[in-house]
Design a protein around this motif. Structure first.
Motif, PDB file in Angstrom:
ATOM      1  N   ALA A 209      -6.949   9.181   4.530  1.00 49.71           N
ATOM      2  CA  ALA A 209      -5.875  10.264   4.803  1.00 49.71           C
ATOM      3  C   ALA A 209      -5.639  10.921   3.275  1.00 49.71           C
ATOM      4  O   ALA A 209      -5.439  10.377   2.445  1.00 49.71           O
ATOM      5  CB  ALA A 209      -4.655   9.729   5.380  1.00 49.71           C
TER       6      ALA A 209
ATOM      7  N   ARG B 273       4.447  13.570   2.560  1.00 46.66           N
ATOM      8  CA  ARG B 273       4.063  12.374   3.057  1.00 46.66           C
ATOM      9  C   ARG B 273       4.548  11.612   4.190  1.00 46.66           C
ATOM     10  O   ARG B 273       3.860  11.215   4.985  1.00 46.66           O
ATOM     11  CB  ARG B 273       4.339  11.394   1.819  1.00 46.66           C
ATOM     12  CG  ARG B 273       3.323  11.841   0.436  1.00 46.66           C
ATOM     13  CD  ARG B 273       3.634  10.881  -0.611  1.00 46.66           C
ATOM     14  NE  ARG B 273       2.889  11.324  -1.837  1.00 46.66           N
ATOM     15  CZ  ARG B 273       1.743  11.443  -2.025  1.00 46.66           C
ATOM     16  NH1 ARG B 273       0.759  11.024  -1.097  1.00 46.66           N
ATOM     17  NH2 ARG B 273       0.986  12.108  -3.112  1.00 46.66           N
TER      18      ARG B 273
ATOM     19  N   ASN C  53       2.687  10.891   8.190  1.00 46.95           N
ATOM     20  CA  ASN C  53       2.644   9.778   9.142  1.00 46.95           C
ATOM     21  C   ASN C  53       2.351  10.057  10.323  1.00 46.95           C
ATOM     22  O   ASN C  53       1.702   9.427  11.218  1.00 46.95           O
ATOM     23  CB  ASN C  53       3.843   9.144   8.998  1.00 46.95           C
ATOM     24  CG  ASN C  53       4.153   8.511   7.567  1.00 46.95           C
ATOM     25  OD1 ASN C  53       3.125   7.815   7.280  1.00 46.95           O
ATOM     26  ND2 ASN C  53       5.184   8.461   7.146  1.00 46.95           N
TER      27      ASN C  53
ATOM     28  N   ILE D  78      -1.489  10.978  10.936  1.00 47.94           N
ATOM     29  CA  ILE D  78      -2.217   9.614  11.067  1.00 47.94           C
ATOM     30  C   ILE D  78      -2.027   9.037  12.400  1.00 47.94           C
ATOM     31  O   ILE D  78      -3.068   8.553  13.105  1.00 47.94           O
ATOM     32  CB  ILE D  78      -1.754   8.730   9.870  1.00 47.94           C
ATOM     33  CG1 ILE D  78      -1.985   9.144   8.604  1.00 47.94           C
ATOM     34  CG2 ILE D  78      -2.329   7.379  10.204  1.00 47.94           C
ATOM     35  CD1 ILE D  78      -1.328   8.350   7.764  1.00 47.94           C
TER      36      ILE D  78
ATOM     37  N   VAL E  20      -5.110   5.428   1.502  1.00 53.96           N
ATOM     38  CA  VAL E  20      -4.153   6.314   1.157  1.00 53.96           C
ATOM     39  C   VAL E  20      -4.371   6.679  -0.346  1.00 53.96           C
ATOM     40  O   VAL E  20      -4.273   5.738  -1.072  1.00 53.96           O
ATOM     41  CB  VAL E  20      -2.724   5.855   1.363  1.00 53.96           C
ATOM     42  CG1 VAL E  20      -1.707   6.892   0.739  1.00 53.96           C
ATOM     43  CG2 VAL E  20      -2.425   5.566   2.772  1.00 53.96           C
TER      44      VAL E  20
ATOM     45  N   TYR F  54      -3.708  -1.493   8.797  1.00 55.78           N
ATOM     46  CA  TYR F  54      -2.823  -0.450   9.758  1.00 55.78           C
ATOM     47  C   TYR F  54      -1.879  -1.363  10.680  1.00 55.78           C
ATOM     48  O   TYR F  54      -2.482  -1.970  11.459  1.00 55.78           O
ATOM     49  CB  TYR F  54      -3.568   0.600  10.207  1.00 55.78           C
ATOM     50  CG  TYR F  54      -2.642   1.545  10.797  1.00 55.78           C
ATOM     51  CD1 TYR F  54      -2.042   2.814  10.185  1.00 55.78           C
ATOM     52  CD2 TYR F  54      -2.326   1.577  12.349  1.00 55.78           C
ATOM     53  CE1 TYR F  54      -1.199   3.583  10.605  1.00 55.78           C
ATOM     54  CE2 TYR F  54      -1.450   2.853  12.902  1.00 55.78           C
ATOM     55  CZ  TYR F  54      -0.818   3.537  12.058  1.00 55.78           C
ATOM     56  OH  TYR F  54       0.085   4.233  12.445  1.00 55.78           O
TER      57      TYR F  54
ATOM     58  N   ARG G  47       3.068   3.241   6.381  1.00 58.32           N
ATOM     59  CA  ARG G  47       3.766   4.281   5.924  1.00 58.32           C
ATOM     60  C   ARG G  47       2.944   4.923   4.659  1.00 58.32           C
ATOM     61  O   ARG G  47       2.307   4.013   4.053  1.00 58.32           O
ATOM     62  CB  ARG G  47       5.236   4.198   5.306  1.00 58.32           C
ATOM     63  CG  ARG G  47       6.055   3.997   6.535  1.00 58.32           C
ATOM     64  CD  ARG G  47       6.246   5.142   7.407  1.00 58.32           C
ATOM     65  NE  ARG G  47       7.062   4.619   8.869  1.00 58.32           N
ATOM     66  CZ  ARG G  47       6.722   4.245   9.799  1.00 58.32           C
ATOM     67  NH1 ARG G  47       5.272   3.939  10.147  1.00 58.32           N
ATOM     68  NH2 ARG G  47       7.556   4.039  10.754  1.00 58.32           N
ATOM     69  N   TYR G  48       2.646   6.218   4.875  1.00 64.43           N
ATOM     70  CA  TYR G  48       1.780   6.919   3.804  1.00 64.43           C
ATOM     71  C   TYR G  48       2.813   7.230   2.406  1.00 64.43           C
ATOM     72  O   TYR G  48       3.283   7.994   2.446  1.00 64.43           O
ATOM     73  CB  TYR G  48       1.345   8.361   4.497  1.00 64.43           C
ATOM     74  CG  TYR G  48       0.315   9.056   3.317  1.00 64.43           C
ATOM     75  CD1 TYR G  48      -1.255   8.792   3.768  1.00 64.43           C
ATOM     76  CD2 TYR G  48       0.826   9.864   2.426  1.00 64.43           C
ATOM     77  CE1 TYR G  48      -1.933   9.596   3.203  1.00 64.43           C
ATOM     78  CE2 TYR G  48      -0.273  10.507   1.618  1.00 64.43           C
ATOM     79  CZ  TYR G  48      -1.483  10.311   2.107  1.00 64.43           C
ATOM     80  OH  TYR G  48      -2.627  10.957   1.367  1.00 64.43           O
TER      81      TYR G  48
ATOM     82  N   HIS H  39       2.430   7.063  -1.976  1.00 58.48           N
ATOM     83  CA  HIS H  39       1.684   7.123  -3.189  1.00 58.48           C
ATOM     84  C   HIS H  39       2.297   6.136  -4.248  1.00 58.48           C
ATOM     85  O   HIS H  39       2.521   7.006  -5.326  1.00 58.48           O
ATOM     86  CB  HIS H  39       1.136   8.309  -3.528  1.00 58.48           C
ATOM     87  CG  HIS H  39      -0.009   8.598  -4.539  1.00 58.48           C
ATOM     88  ND1 HIS H  39       0.212   8.857  -5.713  1.00 58.48           N
ATOM     89  CD2 HIS H  39      -1.584   8.098  -4.153  1.00 58.48           C
ATOM     90  CE1 HIS H  39      -1.200   8.764  -6.266  1.00 58.48           C
ATOM     91  NE2 HIS H  39      -2.162   8.378  -5.524  1.00 58.48           N
TER      92      HIS H  39
END
Length: 360
Positions: free
Chosen positions: A87, A169, A173, A176, A189, A240, A245-246, A248
């Motif tokens: 992603a 971001r 979610n 995804i 990620v 997963y 949660r996405y 960084h």
């Protein structure tokens, strides 16, 4: 003679005042114009380094069995591979996106990509991926594409880049969850310019006993694979589940060593450099028109100099002084993405000796 000496001494305080009146404005001007450099140079005094990470050794050798590789990590071989979902939030890095997806295609189940019609700084932008989607026809059946309407800056109003980035971001979610991902699948990620290696993906696919979250340590490069710098670790691998949660940012102490490549500002055209400098979350680093001058950008690319003339972000004077100046060149093109080497002519600007960039 004595009276002359007295006169000179009486004039001295006036001279000192004149010197002070000249020096004080000069000092204030220098501090104002170079505040950021002074702050960065003094970082070892006012800042403390983050708590240390725990680096997990990464074992790999060509032709070694996956059973052996998993065992070396203290893990066990699975009966079948996990599905991999990759992603990214996309801006304009078409060339790196092709290298990334070409590298990961044999192992990835779905490529999830989110795109907006505005930059993080509120500037309108083209839907670069959507307009060039045919370039990625080799993975068309794997693409999960999402469009996020951007927040445009209005007259007199500033957009907060990090807030907009955070909104992207959060929106990722939902995308995804719509991709068909299931509990137990692997979610990668990472930014577009952070490319996991094939052997890293195979390790994540085939081994049981992985930590639920692993940061991915990547060799970092500037402008091309000719200028290696310090490694980065913010990309992550997740087993997963519904609460994944996405993000960084730092999420665990564990970092899997040497997992791929992070090629920062690795664009083919000078105009792409300018677009990113004005668009991404650190756009405030552009302090004057010289930073966006095409000729000066080209010189910095070939010299390995910082685009913003910034000092290194270090926490000791020894490290800071040691890393000041240009990034040393490397003539090595070994252990780079397979897709890059197989298409070296197309991507020669990413390889040693390819620093010259066309303007558009």
């Amino acid at each position: 003679m004595a009276s002359g000496l007295v006169v000179s001494r009486r004039r001295l305080p006036g001279f000192r005042c004149l010197v002070i009146l000249i020096l004080v404005p000069i000092c204030f001007t220098m501090i104002f114009n170079h505040y950021e450099k002074i702050t960065y140079f003094l970082r070892p005094i006012w800042d403390t380094p983050p708590r240390p990470l725990q680096y997990v050794p990464h074992y790999y050798a060509e032709n070694a069995s996956m059973s052996t590789i998993c065992k070396l990590h203290g893990w066990t071989l699975r009966s079948k591979p996990r599905r991999i979902f990759d992603a990214i939030i996309f801006s304009n890095e078409l060339d790196l996106l092709e290298v990334r997806w070409g590298e990961l295609d044999p192992y990835v189940t779905k490529f999830i990509i989110l795109e907006s019609n505005a930059t993080f700084t509120g500037i309108p932008k083209a839907l670069t991926f959507a307009e060039n989607r045919e370039r990625f026809s080799f993975v068309e059946d794997k693409i999960v594409y999402g469009f996020l309407p951007g927040k445009l800056a209005s007259k007199g109003q500033r957009v907060k880049p990090f807030s907009v980035e955070g909104h992207h971001r959060v929106s990722m979610n939902d995308l995804i969850r719509s991709s068909g991902i299931s509990d137990g699948d692997i979610l990668i990620v990472a930014d577009t310019d952070e490319i996991p290696s094939r052997n890293t993906i195979k390790l994540l696919q085939w081994c049981d006993g992985l930590p639920p979250i692993l940061h991915l340590d990547m060799r970092k490069y500037l402008y091309s694979f000719e200028f290696p710098t310090d490694p980065t670790w913010k990309a992550t691998s997740h087993i997963y589940h519904q609460n994944t949660r996405y993000m960084h940012s730092r999420q665990t102490e564990l970092v899997l060593s040497d997992t791929g490549w992070h090629c920062s500002f690795c664009f083919k055209h000078i105009s792409e450099f300018v677009d990113k400098m004005k668009a991404y979350s650190h756009a405030d680093r552009v302090k004057n028109k010289d930073h966006l001058d095409h000729k000066k950008i080209q010189e910095k690319i070939c010299n390995g100099d910082d685009l913003y003339d910034m000092l290194p972000e270090e926490y000791t004077f020894k490290d800071l002084i040691g890393k000041m100046g240009s990034v040393p060149r490397s003539a090595s093109a070994v252990h780079l993405p397979t897709y890059l080497i197989e298409n070296a002519e197309k991507f020669k600007f990413l390889l040693p000796g390819g620093c010259l960039r066309p303007p558009e």
